[in-house]
Design a protein around this motif. Sequence first.
Motif, PDB file in Angstrom:
ATOM      1  N   ARG A  69      -9.375  -6.824   2.977  1.00  0.00           N
ATOM      2  CA  ARG A  69      -8.262  -7.130   2.065  1.00  0.00           C
ATOM      3  C   ARG A  69      -7.865  -5.807   1.430  1.00  0.00           C
ATOM      4  O   ARG A  69      -8.541  -5.316   0.532  1.00  0.00           O
ATOM      5  N   HIS A  70      -6.785  -5.233   1.916  1.00  0.00           N
ATOM      6  CA  HIS A  70      -6.443  -3.881   1.481  1.00  0.00           C
ATOM      7  C   HIS A  70      -5.410  -3.860   0.361  1.00  0.00           C
ATOM      8  O   HIS A  70      -5.388  -2.929  -0.451  1.00  0.00           O
ATOM      9  N   LEU A  88      -8.546   3.062   1.003  1.00  0.00           N
ATOM     10  CA  LEU A  88      -7.582   4.074   1.421  1.00  0.00           C
ATOM     11  C   LEU A  88      -6.301   3.984   0.615  1.00  0.00           C
ATOM     12  O   LEU A  88      -5.901   2.902   0.162  1.00  0.00           O
ATOM     13  N   ALA A  89      -5.632   5.128   0.466  1.00  0.00           N
ATOM     14  CA  ALA A  89      -4.356   5.161  -0.256  1.00  0.00           C
ATOM     15  C   ALA A  89      -3.279   4.444   0.547  1.00  0.00           C
ATOM     16  O   ALA A  89      -3.327   4.360   1.776  1.00  0.00           O
ATOM     17  N   ILE A  90      -2.280   3.940  -0.159  1.00  0.00           N
ATOM     18  CA  ILE A  90      -1.081   3.366   0.450  1.00  0.00           C
ATOM     19  C   ILE A  90       0.089   4.265   0.074  1.00  0.00           C
ATOM     20  O   ILE A  90       0.280   4.563  -1.106  1.00  0.00           O
ATOM     21  N   ARG A  91       0.836   4.691   1.090  1.00  0.00           N
ATOM     22  CA  ARG A  91       1.917   5.653   0.858  1.00  0.00           C
ATOM     23  C   ARG A  91       3.279   4.978   0.884  1.00  0.00           C
ATOM     24  O   ARG A  91       3.599   4.234   1.801  1.00  0.00           O
ATOM     25  N   PHE A  92       4.055   5.269  -0.153  1.00  0.00           N
ATOM     26  CA  PHE A  92       5.462   4.894  -0.181  1.00  0.00           C
ATOM     27  C   PHE A  92       6.244   5.961   0.592  1.00  0.00           C
ATOM     28  O   PHE A  92       5.723   7.029   0.917  1.00  0.00           O
ATOM     29  N   LEU A  97       1.749   8.214  -3.474  1.00  0.00           N
ATOM     30  CA  LEU A  97       0.555   7.528  -3.022  1.00  0.00           C
ATOM     31  C   LEU A  97       0.075   6.559  -4.096  1.00  0.00           C
ATOM     32  O   LEU A  97       0.041   6.890  -5.280  1.00  0.00           O
ATOM     33  N   VAL A  98      -0.309   5.367  -3.670  1.00  0.00           N
ATOM     34  CA  VAL A  98      -0.944   4.392  -4.560  1.00  0.00           C
ATOM     35  C   VAL A  98      -2.411   4.341  -4.157  1.00  0.00           C
ATOM     36  O   VAL A  98      -2.755   3.866  -3.066  1.00  0.00           O
ATOM     37  N   LEU A  99      -3.257   4.862  -5.001  1.00  0.00           N
ATOM     38  CA  LEU A  99      -4.682   4.938  -4.698  1.00  0.00           C
ATOM     39  C   LEU A  99      -5.365   3.598  -4.938  1.00  0.00           C
ATOM     40  O   LEU A  99      -4.812   2.704  -5.593  1.00  0.00           O
ATOM     41  N   GLY A 100      -6.575   3.485  -4.404  1.00  0.00           N
ATOM     42  CA  GLY A 100      -7.337   2.260  -4.613  1.00  0.00           C
ATOM     43  C   GLY A 100      -7.513   1.951  -6.087  1.00  0.00           C
ATOM     44  O   GLY A 100      -7.830   2.838  -6.877  1.00  0.00           O
ATOM     45  N   GLY A 101      -7.280   0.707  -6.454  1.00  0.00           N
ATOM     46  CA  GLY A 101      -7.394   0.295  -7.849  1.00  0.00           C
ATOM     47  C   GLY A 101      -6.130   0.494  -8.663  1.00  0.00           C
ATOM     48  O   GLY A 101      -6.093   0.133  -9.843  1.00  0.00           O
ATOM     49  N   HIS A 102      -5.091   1.056  -8.043  1.00  0.00           N
ATOM     50  CA  HIS A 102      -3.830   1.301  -8.751  1.00  0.00           C
ATOM     51  C   HIS A 102      -2.735   0.381  -8.226  1.00  0.00           C
ATOM     52  O   HIS A 102      -2.902  -0.305  -7.216  1.00  0.00           O
ATOM     53  N   ILE A 115      -0.626   2.398   5.124  1.00  0.00           N
ATOM     54  CA  ILE A 115      -2.027   2.590   4.776  1.00  0.00           C
ATOM     55  C   ILE A 115      -2.474   3.877   5.474  1.00  0.00           C
ATOM     56  O   ILE A 115      -2.404   3.991   6.695  1.00  0.00           O
ATOM     57  N   VAL A 116      -2.928   4.850   4.686  1.00  0.00           N
ATOM     58  CA  VAL A 116      -3.209   6.180   5.211  1.00  0.00           C
ATOM     59  C   VAL A 116      -4.681   6.263   5.620  1.00  0.00           C
ATOM     60  O   VAL A 116      -5.560   6.500   4.797  1.00  0.00           O
ATOM     61  N   ALA A 117      -4.936   6.061   6.923  1.00  0.00           N
ATOM     62  CA  ALA A 117      -6.289   6.154   7.468  1.00  0.00           C
ATOM     63  C   ALA A 117      -6.544   7.580   7.953  1.00  0.00           C
ATOM     64  O   ALA A 117      -5.615   8.381   8.054  1.00  0.00           O
ATOM     65  N   PRO A 118      -7.791   7.931   8.261  1.00  0.00           N
ATOM     66  CA  PRO A 118      -8.113   9.311   8.632  1.00  0.00           C
ATOM     67  C   PRO A 118      -7.339   9.840   9.840  1.00  0.00           C
ATOM     68  O   PRO A 118      -6.944  11.002   9.856  1.00  0.00           O
TER      69      PRO A 118
END
Length: 256
Positions: A69-70, A88-92, A97-102, A115-118
């Motif tokens: 659940r991301h 992982l961060a989510i990029r607009f 960037l919207v970091l985890g918990g934000h 979703i910005v994966a490695p």
Amino acid sequence: MTRKVDLLPREFGSLAHGLPPAPIGTLFAMGPNGGIRVAPDAEFELLFGRGEPDVHICVGGDDPHVSRRHGRIAREGARWVLHNIGKLAIRFPGSQLVLGGHHAEIPMGYTPLFIVAPRRQHLLEVRIVSGASQDGVGRPDVKTAEAHRDLNPVEHLVLVCLSQRYLRQEPRPQPLTWAQVADEMSRLRPSERWTQKRVAHIVANVRRKLSAKVPGLREEEIPPPIGNMLNHNLITELLVTATIKEQDLALLDGAG
């Protein structure tokens, strides 16, 4: 009577270039295998992530870096808000960037979220109806239209060839090589002479045109080894602005 929450099949297509009639504030969201439409008064919380049984839209299903659940999208007052509940961060679009918990408000109109994966980025398309719909088909919002990058037909076809692994949403996509693009262009436009040098020049010219406003498209901006990063950054920009989209793969099926 229209339902307040409806599933959208994969065949519904990209949200970048139009929507069926819907009330202002309606949320549309699409992943690789389908999506959902949510009325603004539905009191519904949309969940997305890797864990298909536990979310409404599966995104990054084959990538263990993506949380089961991301993220969630919920109506808060008169706005839709994205909450990152993964690691992982989510990029607009751009560099936000919207970091985890934000969390962050999603603007009206079309917004591709990544979703910005490695080693790859996973796309969730979101569009909030802003009232710019006519005759059953939504027009691109002003902000979206301004964000599109002008490519001539040849540039567009070359970039679609270069980017096809991304458009097909393959795992860990990489740009095609110059030789592969030249072969594709020779097949599609057999009356013209296509070489590795020609396609490289066309792509470099597009990067140069965009580099004044888009970071990461010049060699001096990328620490060595550069590898495919310049073309990767270009492709990402074109995907974010919906200049190229999954439907463009149809161009590779025909000639001329």
